[in-house]
Design a protein around this motif. Structure first.
Motif, PDB file in Angstrom:
ATOM      1  N   ALA A  21       0.833  -1.206   0.000  1.00 30.23           N
ATOM      2  CA  ALA A  21       0.000   0.000   0.000  1.00 30.23           C
ATOM      3  C   ALA A  21       0.868   1.256   0.000  1.00 30.23           C
ATOM      4  N   LEU A  22       1.925   1.250   0.804  1.00 28.32           N
ATOM      5  CA  LEU A  22       2.823   2.399   0.860  1.00 28.32           C
ATOM      6  C   LEU A  22       3.573   2.573  -0.456  1.00 28.32           C
ATOM      7  N   MET A  23       4.065   1.468  -1.011  1.00 29.57           N
ATOM      8  CA  MET A  23       4.789   1.532  -2.276  1.00 29.57           C
ATOM      9  C   MET A  23       3.882   2.058  -3.390  1.00 29.57           C
ATOM     10  N   ARG A  24       2.658   1.572  -3.441  1.00 26.37           N
ATOM     11  CA  ARG A  24       1.724   2.030  -4.473  1.00 26.37           C
ATOM     12  C   ARG A  24       1.385   3.506  -4.289  1.00 26.37           C
ATOM     13  N   SER A  25       1.207   3.909  -3.061  1.00 26.54           N
ATOM     14  CA  SER A  25       0.916   5.317  -2.778  1.00 26.54           C
ATOM     15  C   SER A  25       2.058   6.218  -3.242  1.00 26.54           C
ATOM     16  N   LEU A  26       3.291   5.817  -2.928  1.00 28.58           N
ATOM     17  CA  LEU A  26       4.453   6.602  -3.360  1.00 28.58           C
ATOM     18  C   LEU A  26       4.575   6.603  -4.885  1.00 28.58           C
ATOM     19  N   GLY A  27       4.319   5.470  -5.500  1.00 30.59           N
ATOM     20  CA  GLY A  27       4.377   5.383  -6.959  1.00 30.59           C
ATOM     21  C   GLY A  27       3.344   6.267  -7.630  1.00 30.59           C
ATOM     22  N   MET A  28       2.138   6.273  -7.100  1.00 38.46           N
ATOM     23  CA  MET A  28       1.071   7.111  -7.668  1.00 38.46           C
ATOM     24  C   MET A  28       1.385   8.600  -7.470  1.00 38.46           C
ATOM     25  N   ARG A  29       1.930   8.943  -6.315  1.00 40.59           N
ATOM     26  CA  ARG A  29       2.317  10.341  -6.088  1.00 40.59           C
ATOM     27  C   ARG A  29       3.419  10.765  -7.045  1.00 40.59           C
ATOM     28  N   PHE A  30       4.389   9.878  -7.266  1.00 35.99           N
ATOM     29  CA  PHE A  30       5.493  10.193  -8.173  1.00 35.99           C
ATOM     30  C   PHE A  30       4.971  10.399  -9.590  1.00 35.99           C
ATOM     31  N   ARG A  31       4.085   9.524 -10.016  1.00 31.43           N
ATOM     32  CA  ARG A  31       3.471   9.683 -11.338  1.00 31.43           C
ATOM     33  C   ARG A  31       2.696  11.001 -11.422  1.00 31.43           C
ATOM     34  N   LEU A  42       8.415  17.472  -5.440  1.00 27.29           N
ATOM     35  CA  LEU A  42       9.410  16.403  -5.470  1.00 27.29           C
ATOM     36  C   LEU A  42      10.185  16.288  -4.158  1.00 27.29           C
ATOM     37  N   ASP A  43      10.546  17.410  -3.554  1.00 36.04           N
ATOM     38  CA  ASP A  43      11.310  17.356  -2.297  1.00 36.04           C
ATOM     39  C   ASP A  43      10.557  16.611  -1.200  1.00 36.04           C
ATOM     40  N   SER A  44       9.258  16.890  -1.047  1.00 36.86           N
ATOM     41  CA  SER A  44       8.499  16.192  -0.012  1.00 36.86           C
ATOM     42  C   SER A  44       8.338  14.714  -0.368  1.00 36.86           C
ATOM     43  N   TRP A  45       8.222  14.404  -1.682  1.00 39.03           N
ATOM     44  CA  TRP A  45       8.137  13.004  -2.088  1.00 39.03           C
ATOM     45  C   TRP A  45       9.428  12.267  -1.745  1.00 39.03           C
ATOM     46  N   ILE A  46      10.561  12.887  -2.019  1.00 35.84           N
ATOM     47  CA  ILE A  46      11.851  12.258  -1.711  1.00 35.84           C
ATOM     48  C   ILE A  46      11.993  12.037  -0.211  1.00 35.84           C
ATOM     49  N   ASP A  47      11.609  13.027   0.587  1.00 35.15           N
ATOM     50  CA  ASP A  47      11.665  12.868   2.041  1.00 35.15           C
ATOM     51  C   ASP A  47      10.793  11.698   2.505  1.00 35.15           C
ATOM     52  N   ASP A  48       9.573  11.624   1.974  1.00 40.41           N
ATOM     53  CA  ASP A  48       8.669  10.531   2.351  1.00 40.41           C
ATOM     54  C   ASP A  48       9.213   9.182   1.894  1.00 40.41           C
ATOM     55  N   ALA A  49       9.802   9.147   0.699  1.00 41.42           N
ATOM     56  CA  ALA A  49      10.343   7.899   0.165  1.00 41.42           C
ATOM     57  C   ALA A  49      11.529   7.413   0.998  1.00 41.42           C
ATOM     58  N   VAL A  50      12.401   8.338   1.391  1.00 44.00           N
ATOM     59  CA  VAL A  50      13.571   7.961   2.195  1.00 44.00           C
ATOM     60  C   VAL A  50      13.141   7.464   3.570  1.00 44.00           C
ATOM     61  N   SER A  51      12.098   8.047   4.126  1.00 42.64           N
ATOM     62  CA  SER A  51      11.643   7.631   5.451  1.00 42.64           C
ATOM     63  C   SER A  51      10.627   6.483   5.396  1.00 42.64           C
ATOM     64  N   SER A  52      10.348   5.966   4.214  1.00 40.81           N
ATOM     65  CA  SER A  52       9.326   4.923   4.059  1.00 40.81           C
ATOM     66  C   SER A  52       9.729   3.579   4.640  1.00 40.81           C
ATOM     67  N   GLY A  53      11.025   3.300   4.683  1.00 36.58           N
ATOM     68  CA  GLY A  53      11.473   1.995   5.149  1.00 36.58           C
ATOM     69  C   GLY A  53      11.540   0.962   4.042  1.00 36.58           C
ATOM     70  N   LEU A  54      11.114   1.311   2.840  1.00 35.19           N
ATOM     71  CA  LEU A  54      11.188   0.398   1.698  1.00 35.19           C
ATOM     72  C   LEU A  54      12.544   0.592   1.022  1.00 35.19           C
ATOM     73  N   VAL A  56      14.171  -0.424  -1.674  1.00 36.51           N
ATOM     74  CA  VAL A  56      14.287  -0.092  -3.100  1.00 36.51           C
ATOM     75  C   VAL A  56      13.825   1.346  -3.355  1.00 36.51           C
ATOM     76  N   ILE A  57      12.745   1.746  -2.717  1.00 36.31           N
ATOM     77  CA  ILE A  57      12.224   3.108  -2.887  1.00 36.31           C
ATOM     78  C   ILE A  57      13.202   4.117  -2.298  1.00 36.31           C
ATOM     79  N   LYS A  58      13.778   3.796  -1.145  1.00 33.58           N
ATOM     80  CA  LYS A  58      14.772   4.685  -0.532  1.00 33.58           C
ATOM     81  C   LYS A  58      15.965   4.882  -1.458  1.00 33.58           C
ATOM     82  N   ARG A  59      16.447   3.800  -2.052  1.00 32.54           N
ATOM     83  CA  ARG A  59      17.589   3.872  -2.958  1.00 32.54           C
ATOM     84  C   ARG A  59      17.238   4.733  -4.180  1.00 32.54           C
TER      85      ARG A  59
END
Length: 122
Positions: A21-31, A42-54, A56-59
């Motif tokens: 659910a988190l990965m899909r949410s981040l993917g949809m936001r990025f799209r 983009l900055d807030s998306w990157i911050d959320d992605a880095v703190s997501s714990g996923l 692959v998404i963090k990388r």
């Protein structure tokens, strides 16, 4: 734009896996950032992605952050290198097909358009 069956599968995956659910949410936001052409999000998306714990998404987010100016330009501008990439792919495919068969002369003949005004000698 999911079919009813696809939407049910996605809902089941989201209920069964919070990570999905988190990965899909981040993917949809990025799209959405690309579709809206708004690099300000983009900055807030990157911050959320880095703190997501996923992992692959963090990388992915860290790599985006390394070249943030280029990513912002890709979001804002309509330029694409698709044409050049297509030509490079065509050249590489032809080279692979001809590997070991001939030299640059045959490659040049296969890649360059024929001169319509010039007739080949018989």
């Amino acid at each position: 734009m999911l079919t009813i069956t696809q939407a049910r599968k996605v809902d089941a995956l989201k209920q069964g896996s919070p990570e999905f659910a988190l990965m899909r949410s981040l993917g949809m936001r990025f799209r959405g950032i690309f579709r809206s052409r708004d690099p300000g999000k983009l900055d807030s998306w990157i911050d959320d992605a880095v703190s997501s714990g996923l992992v692959v998404i963090k990388r992915f987010a860290r790599v985006l952050h390394r070249d943030l100016d280029a990513v912002c330009n890709a979001i804002e501008l309509s330029w694409s290198n698709g044409q050049a990439e297509g030509q490079i792919n065509r050249l590489k495919t032809t080279k692979r097909a001809m590997y070991g068969r001939a030299g640059p002369k045959l490659l040049r003949a296969r890649m360059l358009p024929l001169d319509q005004n010039r007739h080949h000698p018989k």
